[in-house]
Structure formats: C-alpha cells, structure tokens
Enzyme design. Structure first.
Site, PDB file in Angstrom:
ATOM      1  N   ARG A   1      -1.868 -14.593   3.356  1.00 13.12           N
ATOM      2  CA  ARG A   1      -2.584 -13.961   4.486  1.00 13.12           C
ATOM      3  C   ARG A   1      -1.835 -14.203   5.793  1.00 13.12           C
ATOM      4  O   ARG A   1      -1.740 -13.318   6.644  1.00 13.12           O
ATOM      5  CB  ARG A   1      -4.018 -14.511   4.582  1.00 13.12           C
ATOM      6  CG  ARG A   1      -4.920 -14.173   3.411  1.00 13.12           C
ATOM      7  CD  ARG A   1      -5.451 -12.772   3.390  1.00 13.12           C
ATOM      8  NE  ARG A   1      -6.294 -12.450   4.524  1.00 13.12           N
ATOM      9  CZ  ARG A   1      -6.994 -11.324   4.638  1.00 13.12           C
ATOM     10  NH1 ARG A   1      -6.940 -10.400   3.675  1.00 13.12           N
ATOM     11  NH2 ARG A   1      -7.713 -11.085   5.693  1.00 13.12           N
TER      12      ARG A   1
ATOM     13  N   HIS B   1      -1.877  -5.420   1.378  1.00  9.63           N
ATOM     14  CA  HIS B   1      -3.190  -6.007   1.096  1.00  9.63           C
ATOM     15  C   HIS B   1      -2.979  -7.393   0.508  1.00  9.63           C
ATOM     16  O   HIS B   1      -2.043  -7.612  -0.255  1.00  9.63           O
ATOM     17  CB  HIS B   1      -3.958  -5.152   0.070  1.00  9.63           C
ATOM     18  CG  HIS B   1      -5.164  -5.853  -0.501  1.00  9.63           C
ATOM     19  ND1 HIS B   1      -6.404  -5.815   0.119  1.00  9.63           N
ATOM     20  CD2 HIS B   1      -5.309  -6.654  -1.596  1.00  9.63           C
ATOM     21  CE1 HIS B   1      -7.250  -6.565  -0.586  1.00  9.63           C
ATOM     22  NE2 HIS B   1      -6.622  -7.076  -1.637  1.00  9.63           N
TER      23      HIS B   1
ATOM     24  N   GLU C   1      -9.915  -9.267  -8.012  1.00 13.45           N
ATOM     25  CA  GLU C   1      -8.912  -8.232  -7.740  1.00 13.45           C
ATOM     26  C   GLU C   1      -7.759  -8.285  -8.753  1.00 13.45           C
ATOM     27  O   GLU C   1      -7.261  -7.242  -9.184  1.00 13.45           O
ATOM     28  CB  GLU C   1      -8.368  -8.389  -6.318  1.00 13.45           C
ATOM     29  CG  GLU C   1      -9.430  -8.105  -5.262  1.00 13.45           C
ATOM     30  CD  GLU C   1      -8.938  -8.309  -3.840  1.00 13.45           C
ATOM     31  OE1 GLU C   1      -9.676  -7.948  -2.904  1.00 13.45           O
ATOM     32  OE2 GLU C   1      -7.809  -8.822  -3.638  1.00 13.45           O
TER      33      GLU C   1
ATOM     34  N   LYS D   1       0.830  -1.200   0.000  1.00 14.03           N
ATOM     35  CA  LYS D   1       0.000   0.000   0.000  1.00 14.03           C
ATOM     36  C   LYS D   1       0.875   1.266   0.000  1.00 14.03           C
ATOM     37  O   LYS D   1       2.093   1.175   0.245  1.00 14.03           O
ATOM     38  CB  LYS D   1      -0.919  -0.030   1.228  1.00 14.03           C
ATOM     39  CG  LYS D   1      -1.952  -1.160   1.208  1.00 14.03           C
ATOM     40  CD  LYS D   1      -2.819  -1.114   2.472  1.00 14.03           C
ATOM     41  CE  LYS D   1      -3.876  -2.191   2.480  1.00 14.03           C
ATOM     42  NZ  LYS D   1      -4.711  -2.146   3.708  1.00 14.03           N
TER      43      LYS D   1
ATOM     44  N   THR E   1      -5.375  -8.169  10.249  1.00 16.20           N
ATOM     45  CA  THR E   1      -5.721  -6.857   9.692  1.00 16.20           C
ATOM     46  C   THR E   1      -5.297  -5.731  10.631  1.00 16.20           C
ATOM     47  O   THR E   1      -4.738  -4.720  10.199  1.00 16.20           O
ATOM     48  CB  THR E   1      -7.246  -6.783   9.446  1.00 16.20           C
ATOM     49  OG1 THR E   1      -7.615  -7.858   8.582  1.00 16.20           O
ATOM     50  CG2 THR E   1      -7.646  -5.455   8.834  1.00 16.20           C
TER      51      THR E   1
ATOM     52  N   ARG F   1       2.682  -7.236   8.983  1.00 14.37           N
ATOM     53  CA  ARG F   1       2.006  -6.212   9.787  1.00 14.37           C
ATOM     54  C   ARG F   1       2.513  -6.204  11.224  1.00 14.37           C
ATOM     55  O   ARG F   1       2.603  -5.153  11.861  1.00 14.37           O
ATOM     56  CB  ARG F   1       0.493  -6.425   9.723  1.00 14.37           C
ATOM     57  CG  ARG F   1      -0.103  -6.047   8.359  1.00 14.37           C
ATOM     58  CD  ARG F   1      -1.477  -6.643   8.169  1.00 14.37           C
ATOM     59  NE  ARG F   1      -2.182  -6.099   7.004  1.00 14.37           N
ATOM     60  CZ  ARG F   1      -3.313  -6.604   6.539  1.00 14.37           C
ATOM     61  NH1 ARG F   1      -3.867  -7.668   7.124  1.00 14.37           N
ATOM     62  NH2 ARG F   1      -3.903  -6.057   5.485  1.00 14.37           N
TER      63      ARG F   1
ATOM     64  N   TYR G   1     -12.230  -1.857  -3.364  1.00 17.90           N
ATOM     65  CA  TYR G   1     -12.718  -1.944  -1.988  1.00 17.90           C
ATOM     66  C   TYR G   1     -14.249  -1.869  -1.901  1.00 17.90           C
ATOM     67  O   TYR G   1     -14.782  -1.545  -0.838  1.00 17.90           O
ATOM     68  CB  TYR G   1     -12.093  -0.840  -1.133  1.00 17.90           C
ATOM     69  CG  TYR G   1     -10.693  -1.178  -0.627  1.00 17.90           C
ATOM     70  CD1 TYR G   1     -10.437  -2.374   0.046  1.00 17.90           C
ATOM     71  CD2 TYR G   1      -9.629  -0.293  -0.805  1.00 17.90           C
ATOM     72  CE1 TYR G   1      -9.167  -2.684   0.516  1.00 17.90           C
ATOM     73  CE2 TYR G   1      -8.356  -0.602  -0.327  1.00 17.90           C
ATOM     74  CZ  TYR G   1      -8.138  -1.808   0.333  1.00 17.90           C
ATOM     75  OH  TYR G   1      -6.881  -2.109   0.814  1.00 17.90           O
TER      76      TYR G   1
ATOM     77  N   ASN H   1      -1.711  -0.338   7.433  1.00 22.25           N
ATOM     78  CA  ASN H   1      -1.189  -1.693   7.677  1.00 22.25           C
ATOM     79  C   ASN H   1      -0.369  -2.258   6.520  1.00 22.25           C
ATOM     80  O   ASN H   1      -0.185  -3.461   6.393  1.00 22.25           O
ATOM     81  CB  ASN H   1      -2.310  -2.635   8.122  1.00 22.25           C
ATOM     82  CG  ASN H   1      -3.425  -2.746   7.102  1.00 22.25           C
ATOM     83  OD1 ASN H   1      -3.307  -2.221   6.000  1.00 22.25           O
ATOM     84  ND2 ASN H   1      -4.494  -3.437   7.455  1.00 22.25           N
TER      85      ASN H   1
ATOM     86  N   PHE I   1     -14.993   3.370   7.932  1.00 21.82           N
ATOM     87  CA  PHE I   1     -13.614   3.642   7.507  1.00 21.82           C
ATOM     88  C   PHE I   1     -13.467   3.746   5.991  1.00 21.82           C
ATOM     89  O   PHE I   1     -12.362   3.968   5.484  1.00 21.82           O
ATOM     90  CB  PHE I   1     -12.664   2.570   8.062  1.00 21.82           C
ATOM     91  CG  PHE I   1     -12.984   1.156   7.616  1.00 21.82           C
ATOM     92  CD1 PHE I   1     -12.509   0.660   6.415  1.00 21.82           C
ATOM     93  CD2 PHE I   1     -13.771   0.331   8.414  1.00 21.82           C
ATOM     94  CE1 PHE I   1     -12.801  -0.643   6.005  1.00 21.82           C
ATOM     95  CE2 PHE I   1     -14.075  -0.972   8.011  1.00 21.82           C
ATOM     96  CZ  PHE I   1     -13.589  -1.451   6.796  1.00 21.82           C
TER      97      PHE I   1
END
Ligand code: IDP
Ligand code: MG
Length: 150
Positions: free
Chosen positions: A85, A115, A126, A9, A91, A102, A49, A112, A57
């Site tokens: 993941r 993604h 995606e 990100k 998250t 993270r 998203y 964070n 948020f």
C-alpha cells in the site's frame, strides 16, 4: 505468513507500465508467488469491488476494470500488505507522494493504475477471486536473507 493481491489495472496495461509496476514491488524485496493476465467479466469485477456497491463511482469503476486486460500478482511476506500500500501511494494520485506508483504515474482517482488489498481478510478474499490455490507457488528465495534480518 501474510499475502496480498496486487493488480496492474487496465490503464496500467494500456500505458505499458506492467514491467515498471512489477519492478517497484520486486525491487523492495517482496516475494512474488503468483502472476497472470486476464480480462475480468462484469460478475468477477462486481465480486472484487463488492464493498463499493452503491457508491457514486461504482458503475464507472466496474466498467473501467472490465474494459481491458489486467495483470494480477500475489506477493508474500511479513507486512506485505502495508508495504505494498505504501509503495502504491494514496488512492487519489493528487495526494500520492512522489516515488510512489500513483504519485509517479497517475493524476486521476479513476485511473490510478494499481490495486492492492487493504487488510489480511480482504487479501485472502481477493486472492481467491484471482488465483486457484495451486497457482500460488511455494518456494524459498535465497535473497531473502539479504532483504530481511530475520
Ligand atoms: P484503493 O484502491 O486505494 O484501495 P478504494 O477506496 O478501495 O481505494 O477504492 C477502489 C477504487 O475505486 C480506487 O482505486 C479508485 O480507482 C476508485 N475510486 C475510489 N474513490 C473514487 C472516487 O471518489 N471517484 C472515482 N473513483 C474512485
Ligand atoms: Mg481498496
């Protein structure tokens, strides 16, 4: 064959974590099949998203993800979604274990740094947002026999 989308990100790019983050996934033995840098338009961010539209948020998330360039990656291999993941960590970085991306590089759920797609259908959706089919490279990786038993 399972595939997944990973993003470094904009906070990860600004904090010079691109190489470190790619290394975490590469180091596990995952096969990188696509890589690019881009800055998202608001429309593309809303597409990516969309599942979070209406949440408190959401506006902040769209503003953040469009605020600077990001790095998109595609990985391929059995169980790569779950492997990615678990490499990313929870998250909310407050709960992310040490050794995860993270857990090692973030403290705030809104910053964070990474993604990752959360399931096979999400991953295909995606990946289509970030990569044209011809941008995902089909190749044999000889090291795979040293990474997986079969
Ligand atoms: P994920 O990135 O681990 O899949 P999601 O629940 O899909 O988590 O949320 C997408 C992104 O939205 C998160 O990575 C995080 O940046 C942001 N986010 C999720 N929940 C919150 C929140 O409660 N406050 C602020 N940002 C949030
Ligand atoms: Mg998600």
């Amino acid at each position: 064959m399972e595939r997944t989308l990973i993003l470094v990100k904009p906070d990860g790019v600004q904090r010079s974590l691109v190489g470190t983050i790619i290394s975490k996934f590469e180091g596990r033995g995952l096969k990188l099949i696509g890589l690019k840098m881009q800055q998202l338009s608001k429309e593309t961010a809303e597409q990516h998203y969309g599942e979070h539209k209406g949440k408190p948020f959401y506006d902040g998330l769209v503003n953040f993800i469009t605020s600077g360039p990001l790095v998109a990656m595609a990985f391929e291999g059995d169980n790569c979604i779950e492997i990615c993941r678990s490499t990313m960590g929870a998250t909310n970085p407050v709960s992310a274990g040490p050794g995860t991306i993270r857990g090692d590089f973030a403290v705030d759920i809104g910053r964070n740094v990474v993604h990752g797609s959360d399931g096979p259908e999400t991953a295909e959706r995606e990946l289509n947002i970030f990569f044209k089919p011809e941008e995902l490279v089909n190749y044999e990786k000889n090291a795979d026999t040293w990474v997986r038993e079969s």
